[in-house]
Design an enzyme around this catalytic site. Structure first.
Site, PDB file in Angstrom:
ATOM      1  N   LYS A 127      50.005 -40.134 -63.967  1.00  0.00           N
ATOM      2  CA  LYS A 127      49.316 -38.994 -63.361  1.00  0.00           C
ATOM      3  C   LYS A 127      48.510 -39.491 -62.178  1.00  0.00           C
ATOM      4  CE  LYS A 127      45.413 -39.547 -63.867  1.00  0.00           C
ATOM      5  NZ  LYS A 127      44.502 -40.646 -63.418  1.00  0.00           N
ATOM      6  N   TYR A 212      42.464 -34.689 -65.603  1.00  0.00           N
ATOM      7  CA  TYR A 212      42.113 -34.527 -67.027  1.00  0.00           C
ATOM      8  C   TYR A 212      41.377 -33.212 -67.253  1.00  0.00           C
ATOM      9  CZ  TYR A 212      43.388 -39.400 -67.630  1.00  0.00           C
ATOM     10  OH  TYR A 212      44.094 -40.575 -67.664  1.00  0.00           O
TER      11      TYR A 212
HETATM   12  P1  NAD Z   1      45.873 -50.729 -59.790  1.00  0.00           P
HETATM   13  O1  NAD Z   1      45.395 -50.833 -58.396  1.00  0.00           O
HETATM   14  O2  NAD Z   1      45.156 -51.545 -60.807  1.00  0.00           O
HETATM   15  O3  NAD Z   1      47.418 -51.111 -59.889  1.00  0.00           O
HETATM   16  C1  NAD Z   1      48.339 -50.635 -58.944  1.00  0.00           C
HETATM   17  C2  NAD Z   1      49.501 -51.585 -58.833  1.00  0.00           C
HETATM   18  O4  NAD Z   1      50.346 -51.133 -57.786  1.00  0.00           O
HETATM   19  C3  NAD Z   1      49.087 -53.031 -58.482  1.00  0.00           C
HETATM   20  O5  NAD Z   1      49.831 -53.920 -59.248  1.00  0.00           O
HETATM   21  C4  NAD Z   1      49.448 -53.138 -57.007  1.00  0.00           C
HETATM   22  O6  NAD Z   1      49.771 -54.457 -56.620  1.00  0.00           O
HETATM   23  C5  NAD Z   1      50.661 -52.242 -56.940  1.00  0.00           C
HETATM   24  N1  NAD Z   1      50.965 -51.757 -55.591  1.00  0.00           N
HETATM   25  C6  NAD Z   1      52.189 -51.675 -55.055  1.00  0.00           C
HETATM   26  N2  NAD Z   1      52.151 -51.225 -53.816  1.00  0.00           N
HETATM   27  C7  NAD Z   1      50.856 -51.030 -53.515  1.00  0.00           C
HETATM   28  C8  NAD Z   1      50.192 -50.576 -52.365  1.00  0.00           C
HETATM   29  N3  NAD Z   1      50.853 -50.229 -51.257  1.00  0.00           N
HETATM   30  N4  NAD Z   1      48.842 -50.493 -52.413  1.00  0.00           N
HETATM   31  C9  NAD Z   1      48.164 -50.791 -53.527  1.00  0.00           C
HETATM   32  N5  NAD Z   1      48.763 -51.234 -54.668  1.00  0.00           N
HETATM   33  C10 NAD Z   1      50.097 -51.356 -54.645  1.00  0.00           C
HETATM   34  O7  NAD Z   1      45.851 -49.188 -60.176  1.00  0.00           O
HETATM   35  P2  NAD Z   1      45.902 -48.560 -61.634  1.00  0.00           P
HETATM   36  O8  NAD Z   1      44.540 -48.261 -62.094  1.00  0.00           O
HETATM   37  O9  NAD Z   1      46.779 -49.397 -62.504  1.00  0.00           O
HETATM   38  O10 NAD Z   1      46.599 -47.144 -61.348  1.00  0.00           O
HETATM   39  C11 NAD Z   1      48.002 -47.028 -61.189  1.00  0.00           C
HETATM   40  C12 NAD Z   1      48.438 -45.612 -61.562  1.00  0.00           C
HETATM   41  O11 NAD Z   1      48.140 -45.397 -62.927  1.00  0.00           O
HETATM   42  C13 NAD Z   1      47.704 -44.517 -60.786  1.00  0.00           C
HETATM   43  O12 NAD Z   1      48.596 -43.473 -60.497  1.00  0.00           O
HETATM   44  C14 NAD Z   1      46.654 -44.045 -61.743  1.00  0.00           C
HETATM   45  O13 NAD Z   1      46.295 -42.682 -61.561  1.00  0.00           O
HETATM   46  C15 NAD Z   1      47.330 -44.246 -63.075  1.00  0.00           C
HETATM   47  N6  NAD Z   1      46.380 -44.496 -64.176  1.00  0.00           N
HETATM   48  C16 NAD Z   1      46.502 -43.768 -65.294  1.00  0.00           C
HETATM   49  C17 NAD Z   1      45.625 -43.964 -66.345  1.00  0.00           C
HETATM   50  C18 NAD Z   1      45.774 -43.157 -67.596  1.00  0.00           C
HETATM   51  O14 NAD Z   1      44.909 -43.250 -68.467  1.00  0.00           O
HETATM   52  N7  NAD Z   1      46.856 -42.402 -67.753  1.00  0.00           N
HETATM   53  C19 NAD Z   1      44.636 -44.922 -66.239  1.00  0.00           C
HETATM   54  C20 NAD Z   1      44.550 -45.685 -65.087  1.00  0.00           C
HETATM   55  C21 NAD Z   1      45.433 -45.463 -64.045  1.00  0.00           C
END
Ligand code: NAD
Length: 369
Positions: A127, A212
């Site tokens: 999401k 949420y």
């Molecule tokens: P994060 O920044 O920790 O991880 C993102 C990943 O994408 C990294 O490994 C990064 O290297 C990679 N990536 C690839 N191309 C990129 C770019 N151009 N710029 C930046 N990063 C790039 O983020 P996250 O917190 O893991 O979030 C990722 C997704 O998961 C989001 O869509 C977020 O909304 C979702 N999320 C959902 C929940 C949930 O509870 N459902 C919780 C956290 C995050």
């Protein structure tokens, strides 16, 4: 029998046998490729495969070869199951991978979902589903054309406290639902975070925690909103909020006359859902965390805590992963399909428009896709 019909019948038989096998726990668990080894993909999702019955880790996709190699080694994956973003499309040739789980920044969800579907894989996409209605529609179209399932990472539909609140609401436990309040926020401290860059996030707190709040208003009432009125409050001198909003507050009007008061913000921690009806109330606080959520029912205040409610005995994450695996085998639609993500995105666009134009936006046909 012509060939098309014969394939259909044989396919149907195979599906029935496969569904039975999954139901009986005899089939091989379906293989997931995790795209994006960040906080969520690596830190939250990958450790959950040990709690799954029907799902396993089969591949990783990352822009960091050293990290990908380390993660693959830790989980016993062969070198051929490591992909970069550049060679991701060759995942079509990997029979170990049934499902691609997109855990990338929001602005990349559409691209990787569409590429995964074209590679013949089912998709679980985090999401928010994407950053616009147009992207959501393109994702649904790509998955339909490829005859693959598309599910959105709406984990609260598998979280025992939220499920119990929905059960109480649907069974008339609070009487006639009049109001739902849903507030989600956290302090976003890092000005360089992708969540604050519009191209990658699509927006501010609404695109993140606001999903949420919106989801809760819809799944608690069980209704689709017919109008939205929103207000935004952002300190644009704050270096964090040059591109996206901090706080946004919106009221949803439902066909029954119930109202949904929703909030998301990046400048305070909050995680709460309150459902009020003419015979009682349900309150969750924290409501949508990974664990430690709590639920109360009552007429006044918090007189009866019902935590922990009866649950499937699986974590919300494992239940979510296994749900898509069983849907992929049985052919059933996931309970939180791409259409569900699209419904939210239509409302999100209306929330932004209402805040921008300072007026109530009417939503046509209850936003049903
Ligand atoms: P994060 O920044 O920790 O991880 C993102 C990943 O994408 C990294 O490994 C990064 O290297 C990679 N990536 C690839 N191309 C990129 C770019 N151009 N710029 C930046 N990063 C790039 O983020 P996250 O917190 O893991 O979030 C990722 C997704 O998961 C989001 O869509 C977020 O909304 C979702 N999320 C959902 C929940 C949930 O509870 N459902 C919780 C956290 C995050």
């Amino acid at each position: 029998m012509d060939l098309g019909r014969r394939e259909l019948v044989l396919g149907g038989l195979a599906l029935t046998a496969a569904s039975r096998a999954v139901a009986q726990g005899r089939s091989r668990p379906l293989g997931y490729a995790i795209v994006g080894l960040g906080y969520y993909g690596l830190g939250v999702i990958i450790p959950q495969f040990k709690n799954c019955e029907h799902s396993r880790l089969a591949a990783v996709v990352s822009g960091d070869p050293a990290k990908a190699k380390k993660v693959a080694a830790e989980h016993g994956l062969p070198a051929r199951s490591i992909y970069s973003y550049a060679n991701f499309d060759t995942i079509r040739d990997n029979p170990d991978v049934d499902i691609v789980y997109v855990c990338l920044p929001n602005g990349l969800h559409a691209e990787y979902t569409i590429r995964a579907a074209r590679a013949g894989k089912h998709v679980l996409c985090e999401k928010p589903m994407a950053v616009s209605v147009a992207e959501c529609e393109a994702m649904i179209g790509a998955c339909k054309r490829a005859n693959r399932k598309l599910m959105i990472g709406y984990r609260c539909h598998f979280e025992p406290n939220n499920l119990e609140a929905m059960r109480i609401a649907r069974s008339g436990g609070v009487g006639r639902i009049r109001y739902v309040r849903s507030e989600h926020g956290f302090v976003q401290g890092d000005p360089s975070a992708w969540r604050l860059k519009r191209a990658l996030s699509g927006g501010g707190s609404l695109m993140d925690m606001g999903i949420y709040s919106l989801q809760a208003a819809r799944y608690m009432t069980g209704e689709e909103p017919i109008a939205v009125t929103a207000r935004e409050s952002t300190d644009r001198k704050d270096p964090r909020f040059k591109e996206v909003e901090d706080m946004i507050d919106w009221t949803l009007e439902f066909p029954s006359g119930a109202l949904g008061g929703c909030l998301s913000m990046y400048s305070a921690n909050q995680n709460r859902i309150l459902l009020m009806g003419d015979k009682g109330r349900v309150e969750l606080e924290p409501a949508t965390r990974y664990d430690g959520n709590r639920i109360w029912t009552g007429k006044d205040g918090r007189e009866q805590e019902v935590t922990p409610p009866p649950g499937p005995g699986k974590t919300q994450f494992a239940a979510q992963l296994d749900h898509l695996s069983t849907c992929a085998v049985s052919g059933r639609e996931p309970i939180v399909s791409g259409e569900e993500g699209l419904r939210d995105m239509r409302i999100v666009e209306a929330i932004y428009r209402s805040a921008r134009e300072g007026r109530t936006i009417r939503l046509t046909s209850g936003q049903r896709a």
